[in-house]
Motif scaffolding. Structure first.
Motif, PDB file in Angstrom:
ATOM      1  N   ASN A   1      21.130 -32.980   5.702  1.00 55.22           N
ATOM      2  CA  ASN A   1      21.926 -33.925   4.910  1.00 55.22           C
ATOM      3  C   ASN A   1      22.276 -35.162   5.727  1.00 55.22           C
ATOM      4  O   ASN A   1      22.278 -36.290   5.209  1.00 55.22           O
ATOM      5  CB  ASN A   1      23.210 -33.246   4.414  1.00 55.22           C
ATOM      6  N   LYS A   2      22.545 -34.959   7.012  1.00 60.55           N
ATOM      7  CA  LYS A   2      22.874 -36.072   7.895  1.00 60.55           C
ATOM      8  C   LYS A   2      21.686 -37.022   8.025  1.00 60.55           C
ATOM      9  O   LYS A   2      21.841 -38.255   7.961  1.00 60.55           O
ATOM     10  CB  LYS A   2      23.280 -35.548   9.272  1.00 60.55           C
ATOM     11  N   GLU A   3      20.474 -36.457   8.181  1.00 60.74           N
ATOM     12  CA  GLU A   3      19.266 -37.292   8.274  1.00 60.74           C
ATOM     13  C   GLU A   3      19.015 -38.028   6.965  1.00 60.74           C
ATOM     14  O   GLU A   3      18.594 -39.196   6.971  1.00 60.74           O
ATOM     15  CB  GLU A   3      18.056 -36.416   8.623  1.00 60.74           C
ATOM     16  N   LEU A   4      19.238 -37.345   5.850  1.00 61.81           N
ATOM     17  CA  LEU A   4      18.997 -37.947   4.545  1.00 61.81           C
ATOM     18  C   LEU A   4      19.936 -39.128   4.306  1.00 61.81           C
ATOM     19  O   LEU A   4      19.495 -40.203   3.857  1.00 61.81           O
ATOM     20  CB  LEU A   4      19.182 -36.893   3.452  1.00 61.81           C
ATOM     21  N   ILE A   5      21.210 -38.939   4.616  1.00 62.49           N
ATOM     22  CA  ILE A   5      22.180 -40.032   4.461  1.00 62.49           C
ATOM     23  C   ILE A   5      21.818 -41.202   5.367  1.00 62.49           C
ATOM     24  O   ILE A   5      21.861 -42.366   4.953  1.00 62.49           O
ATOM     25  CB  ILE A   5      23.606 -39.527   4.758  1.00 62.49           C
ATOM     26  N   TRP A   6      21.445 -40.888   6.602  1.00 66.22           N
ATOM     27  CA  TRP A   6      21.052 -41.936   7.554  1.00 66.22           C
ATOM     28  C   TRP A   6      19.859 -42.721   7.024  1.00 66.22           C
ATOM     29  O   TRP A   6      19.846 -43.966   7.056  1.00 66.22           O
ATOM     30  CB  TRP A   6      20.713 -41.306   8.898  1.00 66.22           C
ATOM     31  N   ALA A   7      18.850 -42.035   6.496  1.00 63.24           N
ATOM     32  CA  ALA A   7      17.648 -42.695   5.994  1.00 63.24           C
ATOM     33  C   ALA A   7      17.977 -43.609   4.809  1.00 63.24           C
ATOM     34  O   ALA A   7      17.445 -44.721   4.697  1.00 63.24           O
ATOM     35  CB  ALA A   7      16.613 -41.648   5.586  1.00 63.24           C
ATOM     36  N   GLN A   8      18.843 -43.139   3.919  1.00 62.85           N
ATOM     37  CA  GLN A   8      19.244 -43.959   2.767  1.00 62.85           C
ATOM     38  C   GLN A   8      19.971 -45.223   3.213  1.00 62.85           C
ATOM     39  O   GLN A   8      19.748 -46.310   2.659  1.00 62.85           O
ATOM     40  CB  GLN A   8      20.129 -43.121   1.838  1.00 62.85           C
ATOM     41  N   GLN A   9      20.812 -45.089   4.236  1.00 61.46           N
ATOM     42  CA  GLN A   9      21.534 -46.247   4.755  1.00 61.46           C
ATOM     43  C   GLN A   9      20.585 -47.238   5.410  1.00 61.46           C
ATOM     44  O   GLN A   9      20.725 -48.456   5.242  1.00 61.46           O
ATOM     45  CB  GLN A   9      22.589 -45.781   5.760  1.00 61.46           C
ATOM     46  N   VAL A  10      19.611 -46.738   6.150  1.00 53.37           N
ATOM     47  CA  VAL A  10      18.636 -47.608   6.817  1.00 53.37           C
ATOM     48  C   VAL A  10      17.865 -48.421   5.789  1.00 53.37           C
ATOM     49  O   VAL A  10      17.717 -49.649   5.920  1.00 53.37           O
ATOM     50  CB  VAL A  10      17.666 -46.778   7.682  1.00 53.37           C
ATOM     51  N   LEU A  11      17.368 -47.759   4.738  1.00 51.26           N
ATOM     52  CA  LEU A  11      16.601 -48.476   3.725  1.00 51.26           C
ATOM     53  C   LEU A  11      17.464 -49.483   2.974  1.00 51.26           C
ATOM     54  O   LEU A  11      17.004 -50.592   2.666  1.00 51.26           O
ATOM     55  CB  LEU A  11      15.964 -47.484   2.743  1.00 51.26           C
ATOM     56  N   ALA A  12      18.689 -49.108   2.698  1.00 50.05           N
ATOM     57  CA  ALA A  12      19.579 -50.024   1.987  1.00 50.05           C
ATOM     58  C   ALA A  12      19.856 -51.273   2.818  1.00 50.05           C
ATOM     59  O   ALA A  12      19.832 -52.401   2.305  1.00 50.05           O
ATOM     60  CB  ALA A  12      20.889 -49.317   1.648  1.00 50.05           C
ATOM     61  N   LEU A  13      20.108 -51.098   4.109  1.00 48.52           N
ATOM     62  CA  LEU A  13      20.386 -52.231   4.987  1.00 48.52           C
ATOM     63  C   LEU A  13      19.144 -53.101   5.184  1.00 48.52           C
ATOM     64  O   LEU A  13      19.242 -54.329   5.252  1.00 48.52           O
ATOM     65  CB  LEU A  13      20.902 -51.735   6.342  1.00 48.52           C
ATOM     66  N   SER A  14      17.980 -52.481   5.268  1.00 49.58           N
ATOM     67  CA  SER A  14      16.751 -53.249   5.494  1.00 49.58           C
ATOM     68  C   SER A  14      16.406 -54.122   4.301  1.00 49.58           C
ATOM     69  O   SER A  14      15.724 -55.148   4.441  1.00 49.58           O
ATOM     70  CB  SER A  14      15.584 -52.295   5.796  1.00 49.58           C
ATOM     71  N   GLU A  15      16.871 -53.745   3.127  1.00 49.35           N
ATOM     72  CA  GLU A  15      16.594 -54.519   1.915  1.00 49.35           C
ATOM     73  C   GLU A  15      17.518 -55.725   1.782  1.00 49.35           C
ATOM     74  O   GLU A  15      17.210 -56.674   1.063  1.00 49.35           O
ATOM     75  CB  GLU A  15      16.724 -53.618   0.692  1.00 49.35           C
ATOM     76  N   THR A  16      18.642 -55.676   2.478  1.00 47.70           N
ATOM     77  CA  THR A  16      19.615 -56.768   2.357  1.00 47.70           C
ATOM     78  C   THR A  16      19.533 -57.780   3.491  1.00 47.70           C
ATOM     79  O   THR A  16      20.054 -58.887   3.376  1.00 47.70           O
ATOM     80  CB  THR A  16      21.049 -56.207   2.313  1.00 47.70           C
ATOM     81  N   SER A  17      18.876 -57.389   4.578  1.00 50.36           N
ATOM     82  CA  SER A  17      18.830 -58.288   5.732  1.00 50.36           C
ATOM     83  C   SER A  17      17.567 -58.056   6.549  1.00 50.36           C
ATOM     84  O   SER A  17      17.138 -56.911   6.725  1.00 50.36           O
ATOM     85  CB  SER A  17      20.055 -58.081   6.628  1.00 50.36           C
ATOM     86  N   ALA A  18      16.966 -59.131   7.037  1.00 53.72           N
ATOM     87  CA  ALA A  18      15.774 -59.022   7.870  1.00 53.72           C
ATOM     88  C   ALA A  18      16.123 -58.464   9.241  1.00 53.72           C
ATOM     89  O   ALA A  18      15.302 -57.828   9.905  1.00 53.72           O
ATOM     90  CB  ALA A  18      15.099 -60.389   8.018  1.00 53.72           C
ATOM     91  N   VAL A  19      17.340 -58.711   9.679  1.00 54.53           N
ATOM     92  CA  VAL A  19      17.827 -58.193  10.957  1.00 54.53           C
ATOM     93  C   VAL A  19      19.093 -57.401  10.673  1.00 54.53           C
ATOM     94  O   VAL A  19      20.127 -57.973  10.300  1.00 54.53           O
ATOM     95  CB  VAL A  19      18.115 -59.316  11.970  1.00 54.53           C
ATOM     96  N   ALA A  20      19.035 -56.094  10.817  1.00 54.24           N
ATOM     97  CA  ALA A  20      20.174 -55.253  10.472  1.00 54.24           C
ATOM     98  C   ALA A  20      20.427 -54.233  11.576  1.00 54.24           C
ATOM     99  O   ALA A  20      19.546 -53.920  12.387  1.00 54.24           O
ATOM    100  CB  ALA A  20      19.916 -54.528   9.158  1.00 54.24           C
ATOM    101  N   GLN A  21      21.665 -53.715  11.596  1.00 57.50           N
ATOM    102  CA  GLN A  21      22.053 -52.693  12.557  1.00 57.50           C
ATOM    103  C   GLN A  21      22.756 -51.564  11.822  1.00 57.50           C
ATOM    104  O   GLN A  21      23.395 -51.764  10.780  1.00 57.50           O
ATOM    105  CB  GLN A  21      23.008 -53.267  13.611  1.00 57.50           C
ATOM    106  N   LEU A  22      22.640 -50.366  12.383  1.00 57.80           N
ATOM    107  CA  LEU A  22      23.345 -49.207  11.860  1.00 57.80           C
ATOM    108  C   LEU A  22      23.869 -48.411  13.042  1.00 57.80           C
ATOM    109  O   LEU A  22      23.110 -48.022  13.923  1.00 57.80           O
ATOM    110  CB  LEU A  22      22.414 -48.331  11.002  1.00 57.80           C
TER     111      LEU A  22
END
Length: 269
Positions: free
Chosen positions: A227-248
């Motif tokens: 579940n932790k990996e799944l949440i992390w992956a969803q956050q990564v994809l969401a951030l990558s769609e909003t910004s060309a340079v993103a951090q998590l």
């Protein structure tokens, strides 16, 4: 992307009464075994049993593999004849040590047939890259117990790290499916089954061989993203769609991180 099997359940070739039960066990694929689980006196009986059963269950052919005897055995040529006559698609070749052994089998397969070489010796590991490049290879499998026997070592995960790395690297270089991890001999030790499966998953394997139906769900859980990996992956994809340079969490989301996130989410499609 097509979802390929994660759990492969062995069933002895001389126990046709268990073939249908194996199909109904919940395993992604089953392997009818003509090799280790069948005595020399029962080899012919097992071949006949598989041929008769497979003819009636051909519509399940995507989930049925046949493990034949190794290329140096007395039964190999007869097993090749069975593979050709039955038209079975998936064939596991034990004790694979050279690409010539794979090519000999690949030459008689049906149009959609494929080979799963089992790497289970020092020679197999040393020749793994060439084996992976052979014709009709879908993915490699690791025969962890035979490998340990061949090298006169224990089958502890610490002793298996190197061959696991070789097999996963060879698979990736040949653009094969992620390899299949070897068996866990413990049937009722849930902790060991889960631990072995997690080690294989973290080592880059994408599936595992099972010897009992009760291992199936434990293996599937270990090979599924947490579940932790799944949440992390969803956050990564969401951030990558909003910004060309993103951090998590203070870490840059670059291309390798994005690919990893996509592969985790791909599991659920």
């Amino acid at each position: 992307m097509k979802k390929y099997p994660i759990t492969y359940l062995f069933v002895p070739g001389n126990r046709p009464d268990r073939f249908d039960k194996a199909l109904d066990s919940g395993a992604d694929a089953i392997i009818v075994d003509l090799e280790d689980s069948v005595s020399l006196s029962d080899k012919s009986l097992a071949r006949d049993a598989f041929a008769n059963w497979f003819e009636r269950r051909r519509y399940h052919s995507e989930r049925i593999l046949l493990r034949i005897n190794d290329a140096q055995s007395f039964d190999f040529s007869t097993d090749r004849e069975l593979v050709h006559a039955s038209g079975v698609k998936g064939v596991m070749l034990p004790k694979t040590e050279s690409n010539d052994q794979v090519e000999s089998l690949a030459s008689i397969l049906s149009t959609k047939g494929f080979v799963v070489p089992i790497i289970e010796s020092a020679k197999g590991v040393l020749n793994c890259a060439r084996i992976a490049m052979s014709s009709r290879v879908q993915r490699l499998a690791f025969g962890n117990l035979d490998y340990a026997t061949d090298l006169h070592i224990s089958a502890d995960t610490s002793n298996l790290a190197y061959p696991c790395s070789v097999i996963t690297i060879a698979s990736r270089a040949a653009e094969l499916l992620m390899p299949i991890a070897g068996v866990t001999p413990e049937i009722y030790d849930d902790a060991t089954i889960s631990s072995d499966s997690s080690f294989s998953y973290l080592s880059g394997f994408g599936a595992k061989l099972c010897i009992h139906p009760r291992q199936i769900e434990l293996v599937r859980q270990a090979f599924a993203p947490s579940n932790k990996e799944l949440i992390w992956a969803q956050q990564v994809l969401a951030l990558s769609e909003t910004s060309a340079v993103a951090q998590l969490d203070g870490k840059m989301i670059d291309r390798p991180v994005l690919i990893r996130a996509q592969s985790i989410l791909q599991y659920y499609k």
